[in-house]
Write a protein that holds these residues in place. Structure first.
Motif, PDB file in Angstrom:
ATOM      1  N   GLU A  65       0.833  -1.205   0.000  1.00 56.98           N
ATOM      2  CA  GLU A  65       0.000   0.000   0.000  1.00 56.98           C
ATOM      3  C   GLU A  65       0.870   1.257   0.000  1.00 56.98           C
ATOM      4  N   ILE A  66       0.417   2.250  -0.756  1.00 55.10           N
ATOM      5  CA  ILE A  66       1.083   3.556  -0.829  1.00 55.10           C
ATOM      6  C   ILE A  66       0.012   4.604  -0.556  1.00 55.10           C
ATOM      7  N   ALA A  67       0.267   5.520   0.390  1.00 54.78           N
ATOM      8  CA  ALA A  67      -0.757   6.503   0.734  1.00 54.78           C
ATOM      9  C   ALA A  67      -0.146   7.881   0.931  1.00 54.78           C
ATOM     10  N   LYS A  68      -0.953   8.892   0.626  1.00 57.96           N
ATOM     11  CA  LYS A  68      -0.567  10.291   0.793  1.00 57.96           C
ATOM     12  C   LYS A  68      -1.623  10.991   1.643  1.00 57.96           C
ATOM     13  N   PRO A  69      -1.233  11.619   2.761  1.00 58.16           N
ATOM     14  CA  PRO A  69      -2.224  12.334   3.555  1.00 58.16           C
ATOM     15  C   PRO A  69      -2.710  13.598   2.849  1.00 58.16           C
ATOM     16  N   ILE A  70      -3.961  13.917   3.050  1.00 57.89           N
ATOM     17  CA  ILE A  70      -4.550  15.151   2.541  1.00 57.89           C
ATOM     18  C   ILE A  70      -4.708  16.085   3.735  1.00 57.89           C
ATOM     19  N   LEU A  71      -4.024  17.234   3.703  1.00 58.75           N
ATOM     20  CA  LEU A  71      -3.935  18.091   4.872  1.00 58.75           C
ATOM     21  C   LEU A  71      -4.610  19.444   4.649  1.00 58.75           C
ATOM     22  N   SER A  72      -5.118  20.001   5.741  1.00 52.31           N
ATOM     23  CA  SER A  72      -5.660  21.353   5.720  1.00 52.31           C
ATOM     24  C   SER A  72      -4.506  22.355   5.829  1.00 52.31           C
ATOM     25  N   ASP A  73      -4.814  23.644   5.775  1.00 53.80           N
ATOM     26  CA  ASP A  73      -3.774  24.667   5.864  1.00 53.80           C
ATOM     27  C   ASP A  73      -2.996  24.579   7.175  1.00 53.80           C
ATOM     28  N   ASP A  74      -3.680  24.141   8.251  1.00 55.76           N
ATOM     29  CA  ASP A  74      -2.996  24.008   9.537  1.00 55.76           C
ATOM     30  C   ASP A  74      -2.486  22.591   9.776  1.00 55.76           C
ATOM     31  N   GLU A  75      -2.382  21.809   8.673  1.00 52.67           N
ATOM     32  CA  GLU A  75      -1.807  20.464   8.680  1.00 52.67           C
ATOM     33  C   GLU A  75      -2.612  19.477   9.527  1.00 52.67           C
ATOM     34  N   ARG A  76      -3.915  19.666   9.561  1.00 48.68           N
ATOM     35  CA  ARG A  76      -4.801  18.648  10.119  1.00 48.68           C
ATOM     36  C   ARG A  76      -5.210  17.732   8.973  1.00 48.68           C
ATOM     37  N   PRO A  77      -5.230  16.404   9.204  1.00 42.38           N
ATOM     38  CA  PRO A  77      -5.555  15.483   8.105  1.00 42.38           C
ATOM     39  C   PRO A  77      -7.052  15.407   7.825  1.00 42.38           C
ATOM     40  N   TYR A  78      -7.425  15.683   6.571  1.00 41.16           N
ATOM     41  CA  TYR A  78      -8.783  15.374   6.124  1.00 41.16           C
ATOM     42  C   TYR A  78      -8.944  13.867   5.988  1.00 41.16           C
ATOM     43  N   GLY A  79      -7.882  13.232   5.500  1.00 38.65           N
ATOM     44  CA  GLY A  79      -7.897  11.804   5.231  1.00 38.65           C
ATOM     45  C   GLY A  79      -6.644  11.443   4.455  1.00 38.65           C
ATOM     46  N   ALA A  80      -6.694  10.342   3.710  1.00 36.88           N
ATOM     47  CA  ALA A  80      -5.533   9.912   2.936  1.00 36.88           C
ATOM     48  C   ALA A  80      -5.992   9.190   1.670  1.00 36.88           C
ATOM     49  N   LEU A  81      -5.228   9.403   0.613  1.00 34.64           N
ATOM     50  CA  LEU A  81      -5.457   8.727  -0.666  1.00 34.64           C
ATOM     51  C   LEU A  81      -4.488   7.564  -0.767  1.00 34.64           C
ATOM     52  N   GLU A  82      -4.992   6.387  -1.100  1.00 32.49           N
ATOM     53  CA  GLU A  82      -4.162   5.176  -1.103  1.00 32.49           C
ATOM     54  C   GLU A  82      -4.314   4.390  -2.395  1.00 32.49           C
ATOM     55  N   ILE A  83      -3.193   3.848  -2.868  1.00 29.36           N
ATOM     56  CA  ILE A  83      -3.163   2.866  -3.944  1.00 29.36           C
ATOM     57  C   ILE A  83      -2.688   1.553  -3.342  1.00 29.36           C
ATOM     58  N   ALA A  84      -3.370   0.459  -3.646  1.00 27.40           N
ATOM     59  CA  ALA A  84      -3.008  -0.839  -3.068  1.00 27.40           C
ATOM     60  C   ALA A  84      -3.052  -1.920  -4.129  1.00 27.40           C
ATOM     61  N   GLY A  85      -2.148  -2.887  -3.988  1.00 29.61           N
ATOM     62  CA  GLY A  85      -2.117  -3.996  -4.933  1.00 29.61           C
ATOM     63  C   GLY A  85      -1.138  -5.065  -4.482  1.00 29.61           C
ATOM     64  N   PRO A  86      -0.919  -6.077  -5.307  1.00 27.45           N
ATOM     65  CA  PRO A  86      -0.016  -7.176  -4.934  1.00 27.45           C
ATOM     66  C   PRO A  86       1.407  -6.688  -4.724  1.00 27.45           C
ATOM     67  N   ILE A  87       2.046  -7.160  -3.667  1.00 27.26           N
ATOM     68  CA  ILE A  87       3.394  -6.710  -3.362  1.00 27.26           C
ATOM     69  C   ILE A  87       4.374  -7.077  -4.473  1.00 27.26           C
ATOM     70  N   LYS A  88       4.146  -8.182  -5.160  1.00 26.46           N
ATOM     71  CA  LYS A  88       5.044  -8.590  -6.242  1.00 26.46           C
ATOM     72  C   LYS A  88       5.045  -7.585  -7.390  1.00 26.46           C
ATOM     73  N   ARG A  89       3.963  -6.831  -7.541  1.00 22.97           N
ATOM     74  CA  ARG A  89       3.876  -5.844  -8.616  1.00 22.97           C
ATOM     75  C   ARG A  89       4.242  -4.444  -8.126  1.00 22.97           C
ATOM     76  N   LEU A  90       3.691  -4.038  -7.007  1.00 22.16           N
ATOM     77  CA  LEU A  90       3.864  -2.661  -6.550  1.00 22.16           C
ATOM     78  C   LEU A  90       5.217  -2.391  -5.924  1.00 22.16           C
ATOM     79  N   ASP A  91       5.892  -3.444  -5.435  1.00 24.61           N
ATOM     80  CA  ASP A  91       7.170  -3.231  -4.775  1.00 24.61           C
ATOM     81  C   ASP A  91       8.332  -3.137  -5.757  1.00 24.61           C
ATOM     82  N   ASP A  92       8.044  -3.210  -7.049  1.00 22.12           N
ATOM     83  CA  ASP A  92       9.067  -2.940  -8.054  1.00 22.12           C
ATOM     84  C   ASP A  92       9.477  -1.466  -7.938  1.00 22.12           C
ATOM     85  N   GLN A  93      10.772  -1.195  -7.867  1.00 21.92           N
ATOM     86  CA  GLN A  93      11.253   0.143  -7.536  1.00 21.92           C
ATOM     87  C   GLN A  93      10.756   1.208  -8.507  1.00 21.92           C
TER      88      GLN A  93
END
Length: 255
Positions: free
Chosen positions: A204-232
């Motif tokens: 899984e790879i995720a990026k937090p979505i932050l407000s101006d005062d750096e409070r998290p609204y949430g996070a956007l994530e991409i997920a998949g098989p480790i054999k595919r996504l862990d390729d550099q």
């Protein structure tokens, strides 16, 4: 009986009703006898709750076999349509899933759990039954850790105290020092990773979505098989994609 954080004493009858609902969600159906045996409630208690929920339209009864009704679908749709943040993030989640072919989520924190409010399956994604509203402990997922990294320390303390850090997959973080180090890395790099921390074989790879005062609204994530996504190289491409998409969401939140 334990009290909620605001000091209110929980109602046993409500707890019982929702334990029955959760059981039927997990097992598709159940009888009075089955629910009594599995949940440890007297048959009379189970029968009263099932009958009441059936009369209210939340369960169907087919000769003593109870199932959740489509009334719950109506409730879910109502929540989706009224959730402003979901309306903003859904088109971006769909675009990222189309672009990458992977499963894409947007998750928020609710009651100390990471909660998916938008999920789109890309053409390459492994078919699991992930639905909006699904919840899990925050320390097990990239999106959960991305959100935790930008909460106040006392908020993280309370979440860990409430839900603990039990193992869920081969590499789940179970020690607080390790979690703290992971959250610090996320704050420094702006990206969260989870390698087989929520499910065996999943990356899984995720990026937090932050407000101006750096409070998290949430996070956007991409997920998949480790054999595919862990390729550099592929991982770098996905990080670029999730960062651009997160920036789009943050801009839309300001409009």
């Amino acid at each position: 009986m334990a009290r909620n954080q605001d000091g209110t004493k929980p109602l046993k009858s409500v707890r019982t009703a929702f334990k029955i609902i959760e059981y039927l969600k997990e097992h598709d159906s159940g009888s009075v006898k089955e629910l009594s045996q599995q949940l440890g409630f007297p048959k009379s208690t189970v029968h009263t709750h099932l009958s009441t929920l059936n009369q209210l339209g939340y369960l169907t009864n087919d000769n003593g076999t109870y199932r959740l009704s489509f009334r719950f679908v109506h409730l879910g749709r109502s929540i989706e349509e009224s959730h402003e943040l979901r309306q903003i993030v859904s088109p971006v989640v769909e675009n990222v899933a189309d672009e990458t072919g992977e499963r894409v989520y947007f998750a928020v924190e609710e009651n100390g759990l990471v909660t998916n409010i938008a999920i789109v399956e890309g053409e390459k994604s492994i078919q699991h039954q992930f639905l909006p509203g699904g919840q899990t402990r925050m320390h097990t997922t990239a999106s959960g850790k991305a959100i935790l990294a930008f909460l106040q320390p006392e908020e993280v303390d309370e979440i860990v105290r409430q839900w603990g850090m039990p193992p869920q997959a081969p590499n789940t973080i179970t020690e607080r020092d390790e979690l703290n180090a992971s959250l610090e890395s996320i704050r420094e790099n702006g990206i969260a990773y989870a390698r087989e921390e929520s499910f065996k074989g999943m990356f899984e790879i995720a990026k937090p979505i932050l407000s101006d005062d750096e409070r998290p609204y949430g996070a956007l994530e991409i997920a998949g098989p480790i054999k595919r996504l862990d390729d550099q190289q592929y991982c770098r491409e996905l990080v670029d994609t999730v960062e651009k998409a997160a920036n789009e969401i943050e801009v839309n939140l300001l409009l």
